[in-house]
Design an enzyme around this catalytic site. Structure first.
Site, PDB file in Angstrom:
ATOM      1  N   HIS A  13       0.871  -1.201   0.000  1.00 45.03           N
ATOM      2  CA  HIS A  13       0.000   0.000   0.000  1.00 45.03           C
ATOM      3  C   HIS A  13       0.892   1.229   0.000  1.00 45.03           C
ATOM      4  O   HIS A  13       1.469   1.601   1.027  1.00 45.03           O
ATOM      5  CB  HIS A  13      -0.885  -0.013   1.256  1.00 45.03           C
ATOM      6  N   HIS A  15       1.456   5.422  -1.719  1.00 43.70           N
ATOM      7  CA  HIS A  15       0.957   6.564  -2.506  1.00 43.70           C
ATOM      8  C   HIS A  15       2.133   7.204  -3.234  1.00 43.70           C
ATOM      9  O   HIS A  15       3.082   7.666  -2.586  1.00 43.70           O
ATOM     10  CB  HIS A  15       0.320   7.609  -1.587  1.00 43.70           C
ATOM     11  N   LYS A  97      -9.815  -0.382  -5.183  1.00 42.83           N
ATOM     12  CA  LYS A  97      -9.748   0.271  -3.880  1.00 42.83           C
ATOM     13  C   LYS A  97     -11.072   0.918  -3.517  1.00 42.83           C
ATOM     14  O   LYS A  97     -11.609   1.717  -4.278  1.00 42.83           O
ATOM     15  CB  LYS A  97      -8.649   1.340  -3.920  1.00 42.83           C
ATOM     16  N   HIS A 172      -4.245  -0.814   6.363  1.00 45.09           N
ATOM     17  CA  HIS A 172      -3.715  -0.022   7.484  1.00 45.09           C
ATOM     18  C   HIS A 172      -4.563  -0.157   8.751  1.00 45.09           C
ATOM     19  O   HIS A 172      -5.091   0.826   9.267  1.00 45.09           O
ATOM     20  CB  HIS A 172      -3.532   1.447   7.100  1.00 45.09           C
ATOM     21  N   ASP A 244       1.475   2.432   3.666  1.00 41.31           N
ATOM     22  CA  ASP A 244       0.627   3.623   3.557  1.00 41.31           C
ATOM     23  C   ASP A 244       1.487   4.885   3.532  1.00 41.31           C
ATOM     24  O   ASP A 244       1.098   5.927   4.065  1.00 41.31           O
ATOM     25  CB  ASP A 244      -0.421   3.695   4.675  1.00 41.31           C
TER      26      ASP A 244
HETATM   27  C1  NCD Z   1      -3.524   8.951   2.571  1.00 43.73           C
HETATM   28  C2  NCD Z   1      -3.144  10.002   1.523  1.00 43.73           C
HETATM   29  O1  NCD Z   1      -2.562  11.025   1.918  1.00 43.73           O
HETATM   30  O2  NCD Z   1      -3.397   9.798   0.352  1.00 43.73           O
HETATM   31  N1  NCD Z   1      -3.528   9.548   3.865  1.00 43.73           N
HETATM   32  C3  NCD Z   1      -3.442   8.915   5.058  1.00 43.73           C
HETATM   33  O3  NCD Z   1      -3.543   9.579   6.087  1.00 43.73           O
HETATM   34  N2  NCD Z   1      -3.216   7.649   5.141  1.00 43.73           N
HETATM   35  C4  NCD Z   1      -4.819   8.323   2.199  1.00 43.73           C
HETATM   36  C5  NCD Z   1      -5.132   7.068   2.944  1.00 43.73           C
HETATM   37  O4  NCD Z   1      -4.573   6.003   2.662  1.00 43.73           O
HETATM   38  O5  NCD Z   1      -5.974   7.123   3.842  1.00 43.73           O
HETATM   39 ZN    ZN Z   2      -3.145   5.095   1.991  1.00 37.50          ZN
END
Ligand code: NCD
Ligand code: ZN
Length: 342
Positions: A13, A15, A97, A172, A244
């Site tokens: 996971h 970003h 997702k 998460h 995450d």
């Molecule tokens: C994530 C993001 O910034 O895209 N933020 C987070 O607090 N984890 C989004 C997510 O996975 O919830």
């Molecule tokens: Zn995330």
């Protein structure tokens, strides 16, 4: 000096964002991980096959080692099932997702009406497409610290009852409610972040608010953190690493309305080695970071290995990553980390 060798880890996971940020963060994941699942919550979100194909091309420009990047489609109430099936069969998209509407950063295209996605979920179950879930109930009446528990009771249990063969990752996870639910239900697994293992809400709130620890699901009380550690180090194959890692520019985190997300990629593995060692469980470390995820996602386990050594003095954390005007803060726990990747 203590040394360990493990199969190269995966991040289930992450970003990556887009443009400058992509340039900055993809190489960080590429340096360490063999495979990763990339989140689709861009602006606008990745909602169909052609967007996924284009996004994959933009990501690949910054992969210099051997990182394999598996993309996801952002489920909306209007997801086109045929398009999703094509994307999956062409291997442009690996999973779907689900964000509840308004649950987190860039989730304003998320799901409000569960009935509207039943048909897509059924197609996914038939075609064995994994469902990844941000498991928080966004009903404004619910306390933010209870969002995960309510999501399990009011939404997840309905999905699981209706689609018992659908392969689900509750992502998460932060509570013992999530741990218990996952243990009891066959086709559901949980990913755990390094910051939910290493920090709790006191770290974020006592002695002054720390915006760089603000993420969603929000950090919980210590008793939940302890249960997360216990299950992560236990060797239970239903639990594995998903960082995450969620980069945001520093100015947007240190803000009157700071955004949610912790960027942890560069030291995730070192921090986890320390946590596993502190809990006398280094023997289960490789399973959590390199094996359980691949098994769940039916992907080959990485061939490469990585080495870690335990230093005599704590490692020094670099504070920030920077490219042109974009600066992001790197997560650091409150305890010392002696393990380093060599
Ligand atoms: C994530 C993001 O910034 O895209 N933020 C987070 O607090 N984890 C989004 C997510 O996975 O919830
Ligand atoms: Zn995330």
């Amino acid at each position: 000096m203590k040394k360990i060798t493990i199969i190269q880890p995966d991040d289930w996971h992450v970003h990556f964002r887009d443009e400058e940020m992509l340039k900055l963060v993809v190489p960080e994941t590429d340096k360490i991980f063999g495979k990763c699942i990339v989140m689709p919550n861009l602006v606008p979100p990745i909602t169909n096959n052609s967007m996924a194909i284009e996004y994959q091309k933009r990501i690949k420009k910054y992969v210099k080692k051997s990182l394999k990047t598996y993309l996801t489609i952002y489920l909306t109430e209007n997801t086109d099932e045929d398009n999703l099936l094509t994307a999956f069969k062409e291997k442009n998209v690996f999973a779907v997702k689900l964000y509840p509407l308004g649950a987190t950063t860039n989730s304003n295209f998320g799901i409000k009406n569960l009935e509207s996605i039943m048909s897509v979920l059924s197609t996914m179950e038939t075609n064995d497409i994994p469902l990844l879930i941000h498991g928080e109930d966004t009903d404004p009446k619910i306390d933010i610290f209870d969002r995960e528990k309510y999501f399990i009771d009011r939404t997840l249990s309905k999905i699981v009852d209706r689609f018992p063969s659908l392969r689900i990752t509750l992502e998460h996870i932060t509570t013992f409610d999530a741990i218990d639910y996952i243990k009891l239900n066959k086709n559901i697994v949980g990913s755990i972040t390094p910051h939910h293992l290493a920090s709790n809400r006191n770290d974020m709130l006592v002695g002054g608010i720390k915006p760089h620890l603000y993420c969603l699901p929000i950090l919980k009380r210590k008793t939940h953190q302890e249960e997360l550690i216990k299950v992560a180090v236990s060797g239970n194959e239903k639990f594995f690493l998903g960082t995450d890692s969620a980069p945001h520019e520093i100015a947007l985190k240190e803000n009157h309305c700071g955004c949610a997300g912790v960027f942890n990629t560069p030291y995730t593995i070192q921090i986890l080695a320390q946590i596993f060692e502190n809990n006398n469980a280094l023997n289960n470390f490789e399973k959590f970071v390199s094996i359980h995820g691949s098994k769940h996602y039916k992907l080959p386990i990485n061939k490469n290995k990585i080495n870690l050594i335990k230093k005599d003095i704590p490692i020094k954390f670099v504070n920030k990553l920077k490219i042109n005007d974009t600066e992001i803060k790197i997560y650091k726990p409150s305890f010392d980390v002696f393990w380093d990747i060599i």
